[in-house]
Enzyme design. Structure first.
Site, PDB file in Angstrom:
ATOM      1  N   LYS A  23       0.831  -1.195   0.000  1.00 23.89           N
ATOM      2  CA  LYS A  23       0.000   0.000   0.000  1.00 23.89           C
ATOM      3  C   LYS A  23       0.874   1.257   0.000  1.00 23.89           C
ATOM      4  O   LYS A  23       0.656   2.187  -0.781  1.00 23.89           O
ATOM      5  CB  LYS A  23      -0.886  -0.034   1.251  1.00 23.89           C
ATOM      6  N   ARG A  93      -3.324   2.926   8.573  1.00 24.43           N
ATOM      7  CA  ARG A  93      -3.603   1.593   8.020  1.00 24.43           C
ATOM      8  C   ARG A  93      -2.369   0.714   8.026  1.00 24.43           C
ATOM      9  O   ARG A  93      -1.256   1.218   7.868  1.00 24.43           O
ATOM     10  CB  ARG A  93      -3.994   1.694   6.534  1.00 24.43           C
ATOM     11  N   GLY A 102      -6.653 -10.241   7.706  1.00 27.79           N
ATOM     12  CA  GLY A 102      -6.337 -10.704   9.055  1.00 27.79           C
ATOM     13  C   GLY A 102      -5.542  -9.686   9.832  1.00 27.79           C
ATOM     14  O   GLY A 102      -5.401  -9.786  11.045  1.00 27.79           O
ATOM     15  N   MET A 104      -4.653  -5.440  10.826  1.00 31.02           N
ATOM     16  CA  MET A 104      -5.489  -4.312  11.211  1.00 31.02           C
ATOM     17  C   MET A 104      -6.044  -3.591   9.993  1.00 31.02           C
ATOM     18  O   MET A 104      -5.313  -3.315   9.055  1.00 31.02           O
ATOM     19  CB  MET A 104      -4.659  -3.332  12.026  1.00 31.02           C
ATOM     20  N   ARG A 337      -3.805  -1.307  -6.930  1.00 31.26           N
ATOM     21  CA  ARG A 337      -3.071  -2.584  -6.905  1.00 31.26           C
ATOM     22  C   ARG A 337      -3.576  -3.442  -8.058  1.00 31.26           C
ATOM     23  O   ARG A 337      -4.652  -3.171  -8.609  1.00 31.26           O
ATOM     24  CB  ARG A 337      -3.283  -3.308  -5.579  1.00 31.26           C
ATOM     25  N   HIS A 459      -6.908 -46.372 -11.279  1.00 33.28           N
ATOM     26  CA  HIS A 459      -7.491 -46.624 -12.595  1.00 33.28           C
ATOM     27  C   HIS A 459      -8.558 -45.587 -12.918  1.00 33.28           C
ATOM     28  O   HIS A 459      -8.583 -44.998 -13.998  1.00 33.28           O
ATOM     29  CB  HIS A 459      -8.074 -48.049 -12.604  1.00 33.28           C
ATOM     30  N   ARG A 623       2.393 -48.278 -27.599  1.00 30.34           N
ATOM     31  CA  ARG A 623       3.045 -49.133 -26.607  1.00 30.34           C
ATOM     32  C   ARG A 623       2.448 -50.535 -26.673  1.00 30.34           C
ATOM     33  O   ARG A 623       1.220 -50.692 -26.710  1.00 30.34           O
ATOM     34  CB  ARG A 623       2.839 -48.558 -25.198  1.00 30.34           C
ATOM     35  N   GLU A 758      10.912 -46.672 -16.945  1.00 25.54           N
ATOM     36  CA  GLU A 758      10.005 -46.495 -15.797  1.00 25.54           C
ATOM     37  C   GLU A 758      10.433 -47.319 -14.589  1.00 25.54           C
ATOM     38  O   GLU A 758       9.711 -47.412 -13.607  1.00 25.54           O
ATOM     39  CB  GLU A 758       8.557 -46.793 -16.214  1.00 25.54           C
ATOM     40  N   SER A 777      10.777 -43.015 -23.424  1.00 24.26           N
ATOM     41  CA  SER A 777       9.655 -42.271 -22.871  1.00 24.26           C
ATOM     42  C   SER A 777       9.583 -42.620 -21.389  1.00 24.26           C
ATOM     43  O   SER A 777       9.440 -43.800 -21.031  1.00 24.26           O
ATOM     44  CB  SER A 777       8.365 -42.652 -23.585  1.00 24.26           C
ATOM     45  N   THR A 780       6.475 -41.932 -15.775  1.00 22.92           N
ATOM     46  CA  THR A 780       6.701 -41.390 -14.429  1.00 22.92           C
ATOM     47  C   THR A 780       5.713 -41.921 -13.392  1.00 22.92           C
ATOM     48  O   THR A 780       5.938 -41.753 -12.203  1.00 22.92           O
ATOM     49  CB  THR A 780       6.684 -39.853 -14.457  1.00 22.92           C
ATOM     50  N   ASN A 781       4.646 -42.573 -13.850  1.00 18.05           N
ATOM     51  CA  ASN A 781       3.752 -43.193 -12.859  1.00 18.05           C
ATOM     52  C   ASN A 781       4.487 -44.360 -12.200  1.00 18.05           C
ATOM     53  O   ASN A 781       4.601 -44.436 -10.980  1.00 18.05           O
ATOM     54  CB  ASN A 781       2.473 -43.729 -13.519  1.00 18.05           C
ATOM     55  N   ASP A 782       4.983 -45.272 -13.043  1.00 15.02           N
ATOM     56  CA  ASP A 782       5.725 -46.401 -12.481  1.00 15.02           C
ATOM     57  C   ASP A 782       7.032 -45.939 -11.859  1.00 15.02           C
ATOM     58  O   ASP A 782       7.438 -46.443 -10.813  1.00 15.02           O
ATOM     59  CB  ASP A 782       5.997 -47.444 -13.581  1.00 15.02           C
ATOM     60  N   CYS A 845       5.539 -39.673 -20.473  1.00 20.08           N
ATOM     61  CA  CYS A 845       4.134 -39.933 -20.774  1.00 20.08           C
ATOM     62  C   CYS A 845       3.345 -40.317 -19.521  1.00 20.08           C
ATOM     63  O   CYS A 845       2.218 -40.760 -19.611  1.00 20.08           O
ATOM     64  CB  CYS A 845       4.003 -41.017 -21.839  1.00 20.08           C
ATOM     65  N   TYR A 865       9.809 -33.745 -25.459  1.00 16.91           N
ATOM     66  CA  TYR A 865       8.364 -33.500 -25.395  1.00 16.91           C
ATOM     67  C   TYR A 865       7.780 -34.012 -24.088  1.00 16.91           C
ATOM     68  O   TYR A 865       8.426 -34.782 -23.365  1.00 16.91           O
ATOM     69  CB  TYR A 865       7.646 -34.188 -26.575  1.00 16.91           C
TER      70      TYR A 865
END
Ligand code: PEP
Ligand code: MG
Length: 895
Positions: A23, A93, A102, A104, A337, A459, A623, A758, A777, A780-782, A845, A865
């Site tokens: 401010k 202020r 939260g 004053m 602002r 799943h 795949r 993986e 590729s 990244t899940n596994d 992937c 990619y």
């Protein structure tokens, strides 16, 4: 000399936000560029910190500097602080470096007492106004500075309002206000044991102390903890000359945005009240008028304000949220602002401002949050309808927000019902304890998925995200009774066929219907344009995970540059194929198996042809089969029950024999840890028939499509490799099939062989693996599952979400890529792989491919990619461009 704790407005500017607070810096900047700002000064955030360090005392020299600044204010305004003839009044202020609820809020009219009050009355020629200002000051000072319970003040006011004809604040007479003031002062004394401070300097000292004190107030501390903001920033205190919006019909006060914060439309948007002080707008006592009305009421002021708004926007190069006051026909700016805005407005404003030459394309790209793109594309609940439902007690439960979007429909408790109703055109929400590949046919026809168990890579979540359906998973408060076709939640029991609504963006589940709002991608002209700018600068390619031609079509519409993952097994689950797949698995001889594989070949070929046609000219990674075979068979437990029942009844020996045979096979295939078992390339090595058939289908489809004139670029991907020998073996076997098909067809197809990385061991030995892979590729899940040693199917419901809640982990690693661990696997894998094969194509992937922070990491380690579900392609495009823009900005800053 003592440290400088106080800055006059003319000494500050926008760059001093950390020292002067948002401010203070904003006011100083407005003054600096010549806008009408009431004179004032700021006590620094450093003073606040020093106050805490010394256990609640003003730091040495601070108060003297405040006194000197007050003298300067007196000089600038020609008024005197405490001067009964010409009183200077100020507002006080708080203001931290970021706006923070939260703390004053404002104390107005500080400097008033019995003496100065009379001066104010004389100067304004309005005694009533002066007494009203005084009673407001006592009320605010008591509540905000001294924490006196505000309710009795209101009661006293109400008592007097009751006595008037109009029963409004504005109807109170001067005499009434005089009595009210006396009652207020008495109440103050009763509560605090002290007389109300009459010395203006004492008022100021207490108010500054109260602002410092509010920095460590409970609400402020909670807010900072929640938003992970540091506690040592401190707050500044702004002391500003009062200007009055309540001095008659030529005065007023208001709040306005330079553009519409809901739609982004380029027009002044806001509200104002004539003859009122700022708190009247906030308190909602009177209904404000639209800002456009100001044009009629005070045309010159409107004109001036509109010019100031334009200037501020140009100066800050962003949409502004401004507060202003008009005092007897003179405009004063009190605050500016960057304005908060909706997703739609953020995108429109960014694009418009670029066309207006206000910001660059790169800046525009950084002005939009990737999540806002998502918000805009997915159906969402109408907020009012949702609020209404909550008010009516229809919020049943809250689960994991596994796939965003919103939908209402009839609850179906099994996939067959969901499919049947879906085909009839009914909107359906599939409600299951969890889902499995057996449920896909029902999921395909549903508007949304709700599960009791499972997490972000369960799943249900993965398939829902792929289909662009909302999904709420892991709703542990839900109890589903599939036998009796009912479920309970929030103390209510609902039956199959009852209407429910799920919000996959928030994880909420409601009883009954909630109105939804939908928008189409191609109709989002501003978004489409913004994303073309993203494509101009991003380095990462963005591909899609798509299993069916219709997913591929959607992916292209969203701007995907290829398919990064086609999970072929999903095609096996289609209703017309599953029986053949099962027979193939149950076959006792190679011959028999070959027979069923031959039946599957044309079907798979057709699938691939469909995808190649849609992706004409773009790369497609297919795949080969990945999941353990038992996923294609009925569950062991269900079979056991069925066989036992059939045995007891003894009335159907044929069915019993068939079921027993199935049970024996399923039992033989059972594994304690199927995710670490016979799946991925291991399956291809042990049962090469399936993968050979798939490769034949791929190349036959490629040849057929090429003949039609389709430009095919296929990449064949082997899953779950951990040792180079696995890949070597698979590649030799499968490349032979590819060559054979091309020979048979007398045609050459552009193709590559590659692998998923993986398993940690594969990343660590990527140099060896790259000998036989033209592309990697990262799954990244596994990779997350195996690097953390956390089961992706079980953990989220059991402990992972609690880990995130308790901050044991900074985020769910199945949603946001863990840069320190899993990320290092990606980095190492990429570096080592490229050392062996510099032309190696590398992407990811897993589910992380559409998550902004993960996309940024992929850019940082130089992947080619990312691949994600079609609906997240626009998000990934923006995130990939932002990674480049941020990198550039950082380089520019560091130079
Ligand atoms: C992965 O593991 O990241 C992956 C994409 O494969 P799936 O989720 O099918 O195991
Ligand atoms: Mg995998």
């Amino acid at each position: 000399m003592a440290k400088k704790w106080v800055y006059m407005m003319a000494e500050g500017d926008a760059s001093m936000r950390n020292l002067l607070g948002g401010k203070g810096a904003g006011l100083a900047e407005m003054a600096r560029i010549g806008l009408p700002v009431p004179p004032g000064f700021t006590v620094t955030t450093e003073a606040c910190n020093a106050y805490y360090e010394s256990g609640g005392k003003f730091p040495e020299g601070m108060w003297e500097q405040v006194l000197a600044a007050m003298k300067e204010l007196e000089r600038q305004t020609g008024k005197g602080f405490g001067d009964p003839n010409n009183p200077l009044l100020v507002s006080v202020r708080s203001g931290a470096r970021v706006s923070m609820p939260g703390m004053m809020d404002t104390v107005l009219n500080l400097g008033l007492n019995e003496e100065t009050l009379k001066g104010l009355a004389k100067l304004t020629g309005n005694e009533r106004f002066a007494y009203d200002a005084y009673r407001r000051f006592i009320q605010m000072f008591s509540r905000i500075v001294r924490h006196v319970d505000p309710a009795p003040f209101e009661r006293i006011l109400d008592e007097y309002k009751e006595k008037t004809a109009g029963k409004q604040d504005t109807d109170l007479t001067t005499d009434m206000l005089k009595e009210i003031v006396q009652k207020f002062l008495a109440y103050f004394k009763e509560q605090t044991g002290e007389d109300f401070p009459t010395d203006p300097y004492e008022q100021l000292r207490q108010a500054i102390g109260a602002v410092f004190g509010s920095w460590m107030g409970k609400r402020a501390v909670d807010y900072r903890n929640f938003h992970k903001l540091p506690h040592d920033w401190g707050t500044a205190v702004n002391v500003v000359t009062m200007v009055f919006g309540n001095m008659g019909e030529d005065s007023g006060t208001g709040v306005a945005f330079t553009r519409d914060p809901a739609t982004g439309e380029n027009r002044l948007y806001g509200e104002y009240l004539q003859n009122a002080q700022g708190e009247d707008v906030v308190a909602g006592i009177r209904t404000p008028k639209k800002i456009s009305q100001l044009q009629q009421d005070m045309p010159e002021i409107y004109q001036q304000f509109a010019e100031v708004a334009k200037l501020l926007e140009k100066h800050y190069r962003d949409m502004q949220d401004m507060e202003f006051t008009v005092e007897r026909g003179k405009l004063w700016m009190l605050q500016t602002r960057a304005g908060k805005r909706t997703a739609a407005a953020a995108i429109k404003i960014a694009v418009d401002m670029t066309h207006e030459g206000l910001i660059t394309k790169e800046e525009a790209l950084l002005r939009v949050e990737p999540d806002q793109v998502n918000q805009l594309l997915l159906p969402r609940f109408d907020q009012a309808s949702k609020d209404e439902a909550t008010k009516q007690g229809r919020l049943l439960a809250k689960g994991l927000n596994a796939s965003p979007g919103a939908a209402s429909g009839f609850a179906a408790l099994d996939a067959d019902t969901a499919e049947a109703w879906g085909l009839e055109g009914k909107p359906v929400i599939l409600v299951r304890p969890e889902t499995s590949p057996d449920d896909v046919h029902g999921m395909l026809r549903a508007r949304g998925i709700l599960t009791q168990h499972g997490g972000a890579t369960s799943h249900a979540a993965v398939v829902a995200r792929g289909l662009g359906l909302p999904c709420v998973a892991g709703t542990e408060a839900l109890r589903i009774d599939t036998e009796r076709k009912q479920f309970t939640a929030g103390g209510k029991t609902l039956k199959e066929g009852d209407v429910i609504s799920i919000d996959g963006t928030t994880g909420e589940v409601f009883e009954g219907k909630i109105a939804t709002i939908e928008t189409k991608f191609t109709e989002q002209k501003d978004l489409v344009e913004l994303l073309t700018w993203a494509d101009e600068i991003k380095k990462l390619g963005v591909r899609a995970n798509a299993d069916y031609p219709r997913d591929a079509e959607r992916a292209r519409e969203f701007g995907a540059q290829g398919i990064g993952l086609c999970r072929t097994e999903h095609m096996f689950f289609e209703e017309d194929r599953l029986p053949i797949v099962q027979k193939m698995i149950l076959a006792e001889t190679d011959e028999e198996r070959e027979k069923y594989l031959a039946q599957l070949l044309p079907v798979q070929r057709g699938d691939f042809e469909g995808i190649f046609r849609v992706m004409d000219g773009l790369p497609v990674i297919i795949r080969l089969i990945d999941p353990p075979l038992h996923e294609f068979l009925p569950s062991y437990e269900e079979l056991l029950v069925k066989v036992t029942e059939l045995r007891c009844r003894g009335d159907n020996p044929a069915e019993l024999a068939e079921s027993e045979k199935m049970l024996a096979t399923v039992r033989a295939m059972r594994e304690a840890n199927p995710m670490l078992g016979l799946r991925g390339c291991r399956l291809g090595i042990i049962m090469p028939g399936i993968t050979k058939m798939q490769v034949r289908a791929i190349f036959e489809a490629a040849c057929n499509c090429t003949r039609e004139g389709v430009d095919v670029h296929v990449e064949v991907m082997i899953p779950l490799v951990s040792h180079v020998n696995e890949l070597h073996l698979m590649r030799d076997t499968l490349e032979a099939v590819a060559k054979q098909v091309m020979e048979e067809q007398n045609m050459k197809v552009d193709y590559m062989f590659g692998t998923m990385i993986e398993i940690p061991r594969a990343a660590l030995t990527a140099d060896q693996i790259a000998e036989y892979a033209e592309f990697f590729s990262f799954g990244t899940n596994d990779m997350t599952q195996m690097t953390f040693g956390i089961s992706r199917d079980d953990a989220e419901g059991k402990f992972l979400l609690k880990y995130v809640e308790d901050k044991i982990l900074p985020a769910n690693p199945f949603q946001v890529l863990d840069r320190d661990g899993v990320g290092q696997m990606l980095r190492i894998g990429t570096e080592r792989g490229r050392k062996t094969r510099p032309t190696l194509e590398v992407g990811i992937c897993g589910e992380h491919g559409g998550e902004p922070s993960s996309v940024e990491f992929c850019h940082m380690i130089g992947l080619d990619y990312v691949s994600c579900s079609p609906f997240r392609v626009p998000i990934a495009r923006l995130a990939a461009a932002q990674a480049v823009a941020r990198e550039k900005a950082k380089v520019a800053k560091d130079v």
